[in-house]
Structures are given as C-alpha cells and as structure tokens.
Design a protein around this motif. Structure first.
Motif, PDB file in Angstrom:
ATOM      1  N   ASN A   5       1.947  -0.999   9.313  1.00 41.73           N
ATOM      2  CA  ASN A   5       2.155   0.439   9.505  1.00 41.73           C
ATOM      3  C   ASN A   5       2.200   1.124   8.142  1.00 41.73           C
ATOM      4  O   ASN A   5       3.252   1.414   7.586  1.00 41.73           O
ATOM      5  CB  ASN A   5       3.475   0.656  10.279  1.00 41.73           C
ATOM      6  CG  ASN A   5       3.793   2.126  10.478  1.00 41.73           C
ATOM      7  OD1 ASN A   5       4.693   2.663   9.852  1.00 41.73           O
ATOM      8  ND2 ASN A   5       3.055   2.782  11.350  1.00 41.73           N
ATOM      9  N   LYS A   6       0.991   1.391   7.584  1.00 42.00           N
ATOM     10  CA  LYS A   6       0.925   1.987   6.239  1.00 42.00           C
ATOM     11  C   LYS A   6       1.566   3.362   6.193  1.00 42.00           C
ATOM     12  O   LYS A   6       2.032   3.808   5.154  1.00 42.00           O
ATOM     13  CB  LYS A   6      -0.523   2.035   5.763  1.00 42.00           C
ATOM     14  CG  LYS A   6      -1.454   2.873   6.593  1.00 42.00           C
ATOM     15  CD  LYS A   6      -2.919   2.642   6.230  1.00 42.00           C
ATOM     16  CE  LYS A   6      -3.480   1.479   7.041  1.00 42.00           C
ATOM     17  NZ  LYS A   6      -4.847   1.110   6.687  1.00 42.00           N
ATOM     18  N   GLU A   7       1.619   4.033   7.382  1.00 36.73           N
ATOM     19  CA  GLU A   7       2.200   5.372   7.433  1.00 36.73           C
ATOM     20  C   GLU A   7       3.665   5.364   7.010  1.00 36.73           C
ATOM     21  O   GLU A   7       4.171   6.384   6.530  1.00 36.73           O
ATOM     22  CB  GLU A   7       2.059   5.956   8.838  1.00 36.73           C
ATOM     23  CG  GLU A   7       0.592   6.181   9.269  1.00 36.73           C
ATOM     24  CD  GLU A   7      -0.045   4.966   9.939  1.00 36.73           C
ATOM     25  OE1 GLU A   7       0.490   3.837   9.805  1.00 36.73           O
ATOM     26  OE2 GLU A   7      -1.079   5.148  10.604  1.00 36.73           O
ATOM     27  N   VAL A  50       0.303  -6.094   5.196  1.00 36.81           N
ATOM     28  CA  VAL A  50      -0.677  -6.724   6.090  1.00 36.81           C
ATOM     29  C   VAL A  50      -2.044  -6.068   5.890  1.00 36.81           C
ATOM     30  O   VAL A  50      -3.078  -6.692   6.134  1.00 36.81           O
ATOM     31  CB  VAL A  50      -0.215  -6.600   7.557  1.00 36.81           C
ATOM     32  CG1 VAL A  50      -1.333  -6.940   8.528  1.00 36.81           C
ATOM     33  CG2 VAL A  50       0.991  -7.507   7.802  1.00 36.81           C
ATOM     34  N   ASP A  51      -2.038  -4.822   5.427  1.00 39.91           N
ATOM     35  CA  ASP A  51      -3.298  -4.125   5.147  1.00 39.91           C
ATOM     36  C   ASP A  51      -4.137  -5.027   4.235  1.00 39.91           C
ATOM     37  O   ASP A  51      -3.649  -5.524   3.214  1.00 39.91           O
ATOM     38  CB  ASP A  51      -2.971  -2.800   4.453  1.00 39.91           C
ATOM     39  CG  ASP A  51      -3.957  -1.706   4.804  1.00 39.91           C
ATOM     40  OD1 ASP A  51      -5.026  -2.017   5.360  1.00 39.91           O
ATOM     41  OD2 ASP A  51      -3.645  -0.541   4.507  1.00 39.91           O
ATOM     42  N   SER A  52      -5.401  -5.252   4.592  1.00 38.37           N
ATOM     43  CA  SER A  52      -6.191  -6.281   3.903  1.00 38.37           C
ATOM     44  C   SER A  52      -6.372  -5.973   2.418  1.00 38.37           C
ATOM     45  O   SER A  52      -6.331  -6.886   1.583  1.00 38.37           O
ATOM     46  CB  SER A  52      -7.553  -6.434   4.584  1.00 38.37           C
ATOM     47  OG  SER A  52      -8.272  -5.220   4.529  1.00 38.37           O
ATOM     48  N   GLU A  53      -6.540  -4.696   2.073  1.00 37.38           N
ATOM     49  CA  GLU A  53      -6.738  -4.325   0.672  1.00 37.38           C
ATOM     50  C   GLU A  53      -5.487  -4.633  -0.151  1.00 37.38           C
ATOM     51  O   GLU A  53      -5.568  -5.106  -1.282  1.00 37.38           O
ATOM     52  CB  GLU A  53      -7.065  -2.832   0.553  1.00 37.38           C
ATOM     53  CG  GLU A  53      -8.398  -2.423   1.170  1.00 37.38           C
ATOM     54  CD  GLU A  53      -8.355  -2.264   2.690  1.00 37.38           C
ATOM     55  OE1 GLU A  53      -7.294  -2.530   3.304  1.00 37.38           O
ATOM     56  OE2 GLU A  53      -9.385  -1.895   3.266  1.00 37.38           O
ATOM     57  N   HIS A  54      -4.332  -4.333   0.421  1.00 39.40           N
ATOM     58  CA  HIS A  54      -3.077  -4.510  -0.304  1.00 39.40           C
ATOM     59  C   HIS A  54      -2.668  -5.966  -0.352  1.00 39.40           C
ATOM     60  O   HIS A  54      -2.095  -6.427  -1.331  1.00 39.40           O
ATOM     61  CB  HIS A  54      -2.011  -3.610   0.316  1.00 39.40           C
ATOM     62  CG  HIS A  54      -2.472  -2.181   0.369  1.00 39.40           C
ATOM     63  ND1 HIS A  54      -3.399  -1.783   1.298  1.00 39.40           N
ATOM     64  CD2 HIS A  54      -2.203  -1.124  -0.415  1.00 39.40           C
ATOM     65  CE1 HIS A  54      -3.677  -0.495   1.084  1.00 39.40           C
ATOM     66  NE2 HIS A  54      -2.974  -0.073   0.051  1.00 39.40           N
ATOM     67  N   ALA A  62     -10.052   8.980   5.807  1.00 43.75           N
ATOM     68  CA  ALA A  62      -8.624   9.286   5.726  1.00 43.75           C
ATOM     69  C   ALA A  62      -7.834   7.992   5.556  1.00 43.75           C
ATOM     70  O   ALA A  62      -6.810   7.954   4.865  1.00 43.75           O
ATOM     71  CB  ALA A  62      -8.155  10.018   6.985  1.00 43.75           C
ATOM     72  N   ASN A  63      -8.327   6.919   6.178  1.00 41.99           N
ATOM     73  CA  ASN A  63      -7.651   5.622   6.046  1.00 41.99           C
ATOM     74  C   ASN A  63      -7.554   5.198   4.583  1.00 41.99           C
ATOM     75  O   ASN A  63      -6.532   4.673   4.137  1.00 41.99           O
ATOM     76  CB  ASN A  63      -8.386   4.556   6.854  1.00 41.99           C
ATOM     77  CG  ASN A  63      -7.714   3.195   6.764  1.00 41.99           C
ATOM     78  OD1 ASN A  63      -6.529   3.081   7.047  1.00 41.99           O
ATOM     79  ND2 ASN A  63      -8.452   2.183   6.335  1.00 41.99           N
ATOM     80  N   LYS A  64      -8.625   5.445   3.823  1.00 36.32           N
ATOM     81  CA  LYS A  64      -8.597   5.025   2.412  1.00 36.32           C
ATOM     82  C   LYS A  64      -7.613   5.878   1.628  1.00 36.32           C
ATOM     83  O   LYS A  64      -6.972   5.400   0.696  1.00 36.32           O
ATOM     84  CB  LYS A  64     -10.006   5.088   1.826  1.00 36.32           C
ATOM     85  CG  LYS A  64     -10.333   4.044   0.790  1.00 36.32           C
ATOM     86  CD  LYS A  64      -9.921   2.625   1.131  1.00 36.32           C
ATOM     87  CE  LYS A  64     -10.564   2.070   2.375  1.00 36.32           C
ATOM     88  NZ  LYS A  64     -10.240   0.643   2.609  1.00 36.32           N
ATOM     89  N   LEU A 113      -4.825   7.101   2.883  1.00 30.52           N
ATOM     90  CA  LEU A 113      -3.521   6.516   3.234  1.00 30.52           C
ATOM     91  C   LEU A 113      -3.290   5.253   2.408  1.00 30.52           C
ATOM     92  O   LEU A 113      -2.181   4.981   1.938  1.00 30.52           O
ATOM     93  CB  LEU A 113      -3.459   6.183   4.728  1.00 30.52           C
ATOM     94  CG  LEU A 113      -3.590   7.352   5.717  1.00 30.52           C
ATOM     95  CD1 LEU A 113      -3.689   6.837   7.148  1.00 30.52           C
ATOM     96  CD2 LEU A 113      -2.402   8.312   5.589  1.00 30.52           C
ATOM     97  N   GLU A 114      -4.361   4.479   2.186  1.00 35.83           N
ATOM     98  CA  GLU A 114      -4.220   3.217   1.454  1.00 35.83           C
ATOM     99  C   GLU A 114      -3.998   3.426  -0.039  1.00 35.83           C
ATOM    100  O   GLU A 114      -3.325   2.618  -0.689  1.00 35.83           O
ATOM    101  CB  GLU A 114      -5.452   2.340   1.706  1.00 35.83           C
ATOM    102  CG  GLU A 114      -5.494   1.873   3.147  1.00 35.83           C
ATOM    103  CD  GLU A 114      -6.637   0.928   3.480  1.00 35.83           C
ATOM    104  OE1 GLU A 114      -6.634   0.383   4.585  1.00 35.83           O
ATOM    105  OE2 GLU A 114      -7.537   0.740   2.628  1.00 35.83           O
ATOM    106  N   VAL A 115      -4.575   4.497  -0.599  1.00 33.60           N
ATOM    107  CA  VAL A 115      -4.302   4.813  -2.010  1.00 33.60           C
ATOM    108  C   VAL A 115      -2.815   5.132  -2.182  1.00 33.60           C
ATOM    109  O   VAL A 115      -2.153   4.627  -3.099  1.00 33.60           O
ATOM    110  CB  VAL A 115      -5.189   5.985  -2.493  1.00 33.60           C
ATOM    111  CG1 VAL A 115      -4.710   6.518  -3.839  1.00 33.60           C
ATOM    112  CG2 VAL A 115      -6.648   5.548  -2.582  1.00 33.60           C
TER     113      VAL A 115
HETATM  114 MG    MG Z   1      -7.074  -1.563   5.133  1.00 31.47          MG
END
Ligand code: MG
Length: 385
Positions: free
Chosen positions: A121-123, A146-150, A213-215, A217-219
């Motif tokens: 839950n990146k939010e 869990v976000d794959s990038e992180h 928008a997902n990216k 949120l990930e930044v």
């Molecule tokens: Mg991701």
C-alpha cells in the motif's frame, strides 16, 4: 521470552487478501508453510473468495471491510478490522495490500506495535509519509517494500548508507499507451487502459500505470522509504519490466535488480529480508529469452503523461499536497472506471484539485483525512457527469 508462542512459525496478516497482491502472497506462503502461517485475513468485499481462502488457511482472525456483509462466522466487519488484524499479538508481519489511502491507519497501527509491514500500500507513505516514519521510529516497527521498484532498490543498496548513493532510477513500463499522441488518448476506453503490457494487476493500479500516476506515487514512496531527495530520484521507461530499478552509487557504479515481472518475488523478499529463501516455484530468469532490454526517456514534457509531473511536484511541495494528489487521482480513476470521465480528464482532475487544495494543512492524520475527503469531493463535484 514472556508470552512466547508454541508455534514458532512467523505469523502473517494479509490486509487485502482477495486482491492481486493478496492472492499472490497466499501463493508464496503456500510454498513456505514450514516458515510462515497465516493468522489473519481481511478483504474489502469479495466474500466468496475470502471464504475460500479461510477454508484453506484457517486463520485465527477474519475481517471484511465493506458494509452490508452479514457474517455469522465471527468475522469482524467494517474498516476497524484492518487495525484489529494488524495489531494482533500473534502477527509478526503485516502484508498491507489494501488499495488506496484506506490502508494508512493500519500501516501506522502495525508500526506502532513493532510489526514488520510488508508494504504494498504505497499510498500509506504518499499520504502520510512523515507520520508513518514517526510511527515506525516510536514503535520499533519496520517497513519493507513490496512494490517491485522499491524492493529492487532495497536489494541493490544491500545495507549501504544513502550517502553513498548518487541517484536511483525507477523503471516504468510506460503502460499500454507508451508513444501515443495526445489526441489519440482522447479515445481511450476502460478496456484499453486495463490492458497492461507486462504486469497482471488490479484495476486501480492498472489505470495508474497507464497514466503514470503510479510512477509519481512511487517517486514519493522512494523519497520517504530511502530518505532520498527528489533530485536523486529519476524515472526511465523500460517496456520489458525486467530491470525493476537501478541504484547509481557515488563512485559511478550502477547496480540493478532483474527478474521476471512477477509480484511473487518482491513479496517473498519482503517476508524474508535480509535473508533469501530457496523457492523453486519462482519464475526463472533467462537472459536470452528475455532479450532485448530497452530504455526510453519519459515523455512527460510532451503532455502524454502529465500525472507523473503533477505527482512529483506535489511530492516536492510536501504538506498535504501528496494527499491531494493521491485522493484526486483515486476519485478520478473511480469515475473513469465508472465511465463518467474520460482518460485524459484523470490528469485534468488532479491538476485542478492540486491548484485548489494543495496548500492545506497536513500535519496530523485528521488534517490528512480531511484533505483526502475534500479532494475527492472537489473532483466529484467538478468532473463527474
Ligand atoms: Mg511498482
């Protein structure tokens, strides 16, 4: 140890167990029953699938968030079930796979109780970054992405301090509309936007991947997770989704983490970090079959993906601005999925809500939830047809 449990296995709570990450987590855990046991499951409203999961896992706690479900099985109903599941004594790891800002309170509650939060839950970090980190520091909990990038960045860092990092480069697939002209995006349908080229995901995040928008949120997520300034976080389009992110160190060396685009890998790593566990069920990497790997600059300057620039600007602004960005996006995506606004109006709604509301207070959880509600209302009133 006082209160030491008879069962030595690691207790796992899955919040959002019927979603894409929740079901992937259960597949991973089914291969590692000697190490982990599922002690709590919660779902938003998919009662039928939750019932199937409960029959297999036999968790001590079951919760269902959505109203209108009448349970005579001892299940807890309503949003408080997330916190109840996340703070149980027999839970060691909370997999927070709730969609949207609704996951924030449970993340904070779990960290205050000293739990590891495997954070999908990146939010939670986007909306309440400072408060989440404060809860972690107070409670002695731990956030493992869990976000794959992180997950990739965490694995590349391998414990090295952020002072040795020049920048991180988050990879983005570019979504289904990579390279499209602005005019062509006017005709996009819900079905087009849900057709993600590389990842199988839920509806909300699939739309967020199409708008980028997902990216954004990930930044913001990377900024809080790793303590990196925004100038040290770049994004590159990598259509094959095999490199999950890069870390460039101050000596010029660059380390990347590579793997098939399966959420099972970052989920397993979030459960075992910093250890690695033998898992024969994980998709294997084949560099020849997976060739070539290509990279492109993000075309945000050309107006294709304005949500990325808007979100990063909101992150830099801080305060309540990221919460406005997130809530406006959540509401706009819901309206798009209901076919009440067009695809390009998602970014219009975000921009307009940020212009109107980004300077609101964002110091407390109450401020942030009030801002969240105001941004949703703003988008509904001005954009819903
Ligand atoms: Mg991701």
């Amino acid at each position: 140890v006082i209160g030491k449990r008879l069962d030595e296995r690691v207790g796992v709570a899955i919040l959002g167990s019927t979603g894409s990450v929740g079901t992937a987590t259960l597949r991973v855990l089914a291969r590692h029953r000697d190490r982990f046991r599922v002690v709590a499951l919660t779902a938003y409203g998919n009662e039928a699938l939750l019932r199937e999961q409960v029959a297999v896992e036999r968790p001590a706690f079951v919760g269902i968030v959505s109203d209108g479900v009448t349970c005579d099985d001892g299940w807890q109903t309503g949003t408080d079930c997330l916190i109840a599941a996340a703070t149980r004594d027999d839970v060691d790891i909370v997999v927070n796979a709730v969609v949207g800002a609704a996951g924030l309170r449970a993340t904070i509650a779990a960290l205050r109780c000293g739990k590891r939060v495997a954070l999908a839950n990146k939010e939670s970090l986007v909306v309440g970054g400072k408060l989440v980190l404060a809860a972690r520091d107070e409670g002695g909990g731990e956030i493992v992405p869990v976000d794959s990038e992180h997950s990739a960045i965490l694995q590349c860092l391998h414990g090295r301090p952020v002072s040795e990092v020049r920048r991180v480069i988050l990879t983005a697939s570019g979504g289904p509309f990579r390279g499209w002209e602005q005019g062509r995006l006017d005709t996009v349908t819900v079905e087009d936007a849900l057709r993600h080229p590389t990842w199988q995901m839920g509806r909300k995040i699939s739309i967020d991947s199409a708008t980028l928008a997902n990216k954004a949120l990930e930044v913001i997520e990377a900024h809080y997770l790793f303590g990196l300034p925004y100038d040290a976080i770049d994004v590159v389009v990598h259509p094959q989704s095999l490199v999950h992110s890069f870390v460039e160190f101050v000596d010029g060396s660059v380390i990347a983490q590579i793997g098939a685009p399966s959420m099972e890998l970052p989920i397993l790593y979030a459960l075992t970090h910093p250890e690695r566990l033998l898992d024969e069920g994980m998709p294997r990497f084949n560099p020849v079959a997976m060739s070539p790997m290509t990279y492109e600059a993000v075309a945000e300057g050309q107006g294709e993906f304005p949500a990325l620039g808007l979100g990063v600007a909101a992150g830099r602004m801080g305060g309540a601005a990221p919460a406005v960005f997130n809530a406006a996006n959540e509401q706009a995506v819901a309206l798009f999925l209901d076919r009440r606004i067009s695809f390009v109006q998602i970014a219009d709604a975000i921009r307009s809500a940020l212009d109107a509301l980004a300077d609101r207070m964002g110091d407390t959880l109450e401020d942030l939830f009030a801002t969240d509600a105001a941004a949703r209302r703003y988008v509904r009133e001005r954009f819903a047809s």
